[in-house]
Scaffold this motif. Structure first.
Motif, short mmCIF file in Angstrom:
data_model
loop_
_atom_site.label_atom_id
_atom_site.label_comp_id
_atom_site.label_asym_id
_atom_site.label_seq_id
_atom_site.Cartn_x
_atom_site.Cartn_y
_atom_site.Cartn_z
N HIS A 5 1.06 6.06 -3.39
CA HIS A 5 2.18 5.12 -3.12
C HIS A 5 1.83 3.56 -2.41
O HIS A 5 0.77 3.47 -2.05
CB HIS A 5 3.34 5.81 -1.89
N GLY A 6 2.87 2.82 -2.42
CA GLY A 6 2.54 1.63 -2.00
C GLY A 6 2.87 1.54 -0.35
O GLY A 6 3.43 2.55 0.17
N ALA A 7 2.84 0.31 0.20
CA ALA A 7 3.06 0.08 1.68
C ALA A 7 4.39 -0.68 1.80
O ALA A 7 4.39 -1.62 1.28
CB ALA A 7 1.93 -0.65 2.56
N ALA A 8 5.13 0.08 2.51
CA ALA A 8 6.56 -0.89 3.03
C ALA A 8 6.02 -1.81 4.17
O ALA A 8 5.19 -1.77 4.91
CB ALA A 8 7.61 0.08 3.55
N ILE A 9 6.60 -2.99 3.96
CA ILE A 9 6.31 -4.07 5.12
C ILE A 9 7.69 -4.65 5.56
O ILE A 9 8.53 -4.91 4.96
CB ILE A 9 5.47 -5.29 4.17
N ARG A 10 7.59 -4.51 7.02
CA ARG A 10 8.91 -5.31 7.81
C ARG A 10 7.92 -6.13 8.90
O ARG A 10 7.01 -5.97 9.10
CB ARG A 10 9.28 -4.34 8.51
N SER A 32 10.29 -2.90 0.40
CA SER A 32 10.07 -1.19 0.08
C SER A 32 8.59 -1.30 -0.49
O SER A 32 7.76 -2.46 -1.09
CB SER A 32 11.11 -0.89 -0.93
N PRO A 33 8.03 -0.20 -0.65
CA PRO A 33 6.55 0.16 -1.28
C PRO A 33 6.86 -0.23 -2.83
O PRO A 33 7.77 0.03 -3.53
CB PRO A 33 6.64 1.85 -1.17
N GLY A 34 5.76 -0.80 -3.35
CA GLY A 34 5.69 -1.37 -4.67
C GLY A 34 6.35 -2.51 -5.02
O GLY A 34 6.67 -2.77 -6.11
N ALA A 177 -10.50 0.10 -4.19
CA ALA A 177 -10.50 0.78 -3.01
C ALA A 177 -9.08 1.46 -2.63
O ALA A 177 -8.97 2.19 -1.72
CB ALA A 177 -10.24 -0.53 -2.02
N ASP A 178 -8.30 1.83 -3.86
CA ASP A 178 -7.13 2.74 -3.67
C ASP A 178 -6.21 2.13 -2.52
O ASP A 178 -5.83 2.98 -1.73
CB ASP A 178 -7.56 4.15 -3.38
N GLY A 210 2.91 1.12 -8.29
CA GLY A 210 3.11 1.66 -7.25
C GLY A 210 2.49 0.93 -6.11
O GLY A 210 2.83 1.05 -4.74
N VAL A 211 1.51 0.01 -6.20
CA VAL A 211 0.82 -0.75 -5.12
C VAL A 211 1.80 -1.85 -4.76
O VAL A 211 2.30 -2.77 -5.72
CB VAL A 211 -0.51 -1.31 -5.79
N THR A 212 1.87 -1.95 -3.46
CA THR A 212 2.83 -3.32 -2.94
C THR A 212 1.93 -4.40 -3.06
O THR A 212 0.51 -4.42 -2.93
CB THR A 212 3.06 -3.22 -1.50
N VAL A 213 2.49 -5.55 -3.83
CA VAL A 213 1.65 -6.84 -4.01
C VAL A 213 2.19 -7.86 -2.95
O VAL A 213 3.45 -8.18 -3.10
CB VAL A 213 1.77 -7.28 -5.44
#
Length: 310
Positions: A5-10, A32-34, A177-178, A210-213
């Motif tokens: 899954h991706g990373a949520a960022i706040r 949100s993630p992704g 690096a996943d 699924g990766v946050t960019v």
């Protein structure tokens, strides 16, 4: 490559201040993630420093951010472990003296030796080689880079690559690096309008996996989460008398250039640079934090170079 899954960022009121003023300030974000996030601003506005702060490579001085549940600035080491840098000038530049295959193989050796689990070293050589080939193939497929279409195939020198090909290779190295978060600087630099559209489509494909960019640009597309960085953040502000002097450079241990191979010409990312410190750990510098980078609009380039050496 096996991204769950991706990373949520706040972020809330995130800012970074140096002795001559604010590099960036008042950044608020909820993704949100992704998600596809575009840090939009003019060159020199502090947008690269914001990218490095959100990936755990530079320490903000105001507000907070949270990446995949890890709070910045207190958990910067954890953020670095789950994020990867694509192309960032003066930080993750490709080696022009290497071929594409050599660049990939070098990353594979570095990742297996320094970033991979210890138990992976106990696997048979053939199994390690197969895993490396599989990971590289998946990353290259995701970024749309077919080595056979290059002028000399895998033996094509990095210096011969076009701008979009460099972007694809750098992102492939980062994805090995996943990571849950991939960051790209100056995405639209030296690209024609058609190439710019192709670059954004590439990032959309990565985000869809699924990766946050997180991408720095001068003009964001309408479907991205836009994070504007005002160009006047670091201008015409008086020096901060409480600011510390510039950080003393600490050189990281040299990485091995050659290591025993396993019969593969592919490679994996080493985007999580070791920490460098100025002050010993203490109440003001928890053990997983980096020291504050004293950067301004004028001094941001030096701080970015410092981050690349770390």
């Amino acid at each position: 490559m096996d991204v769950a899954h991706g990373a949520a960022i706040r972020a809330e009121n995130l800012g970074m201040k140096g002795p001559r003023g604010w590099v960036f300030r008042g950044i608020t974000l909820d993704a949100s993630p992704g998600a596809l996030i575009a840090v939009e601003g003019a060159s020199g506005s502090g947008r690269t420093c914001l990218l490095l702060a959100l990936t755990g490579r530079m320490k903000p001085t105001e507000g907070w951010a949270e990446v995949a549940g890890h709070r910045v600035p207190r958990k910067m080491a954890a953020v670095r472990r789950i994020s990867a840098l694509g192309p960032v000038p003066d930080v993750t530049d490709l080696d022009p003296s290497l071929t594409v295959a050599e660049q990939l193989r070098e990353r594979a050796l570095l990742r297996r030796r320094y970033d991979g689990p210890v138990r992976a070293l106990l696997r048979p050589r053939a199994e390690r080689a197969a895993r490396t080939r599989s990971a590289v193939s998946a990353a290259l497929d995701l970024v749309g880079l077919d080595l056979d279409t290059l002028p000399k195939g895998p033996r094509t020198s990095v210096r011969m690559l076009e701008r979009l090909e460099e972007l694809r290779l750098s992102l492939a190295l980062a994805l090995l690096a996943d990571p849950q978060l991939v960051a790209v600087d100056d995405l639209d630099l030296k690209l024609s309008p058609a190439e710019r559209d192709e670059a954004w489509e590439l990032l959309r494909t990565i985000a869809a996996s699924g990766v946050t960019v997180l991408a720095v640009c001068s003009e964001a597309p309408s479907d991205a989460i836009r994070v504007p960085v005002p160009s006047s953040a670091g201008q015409n502000l008086a020096p901060d008398p409480a600011a510390r002097p510039g950080a003393t450079e600490h050189t990281a241990p040299a990485q091995p250039q050659d290591a025993p191979g396993d019969g593969t010409d592919t490679g994996v990312d080493s985007t999580d640079p070791p920490e460098h410190r100025v002050d010993p750990p203490g109440p003001d510098h928890p053990t997983d934090e980096l020291p504050q980078q004293d950067t301004t609009q004028e001094g941001a380039a030096g701080a970015i170079t410092e981050a690349g050496r770390a």
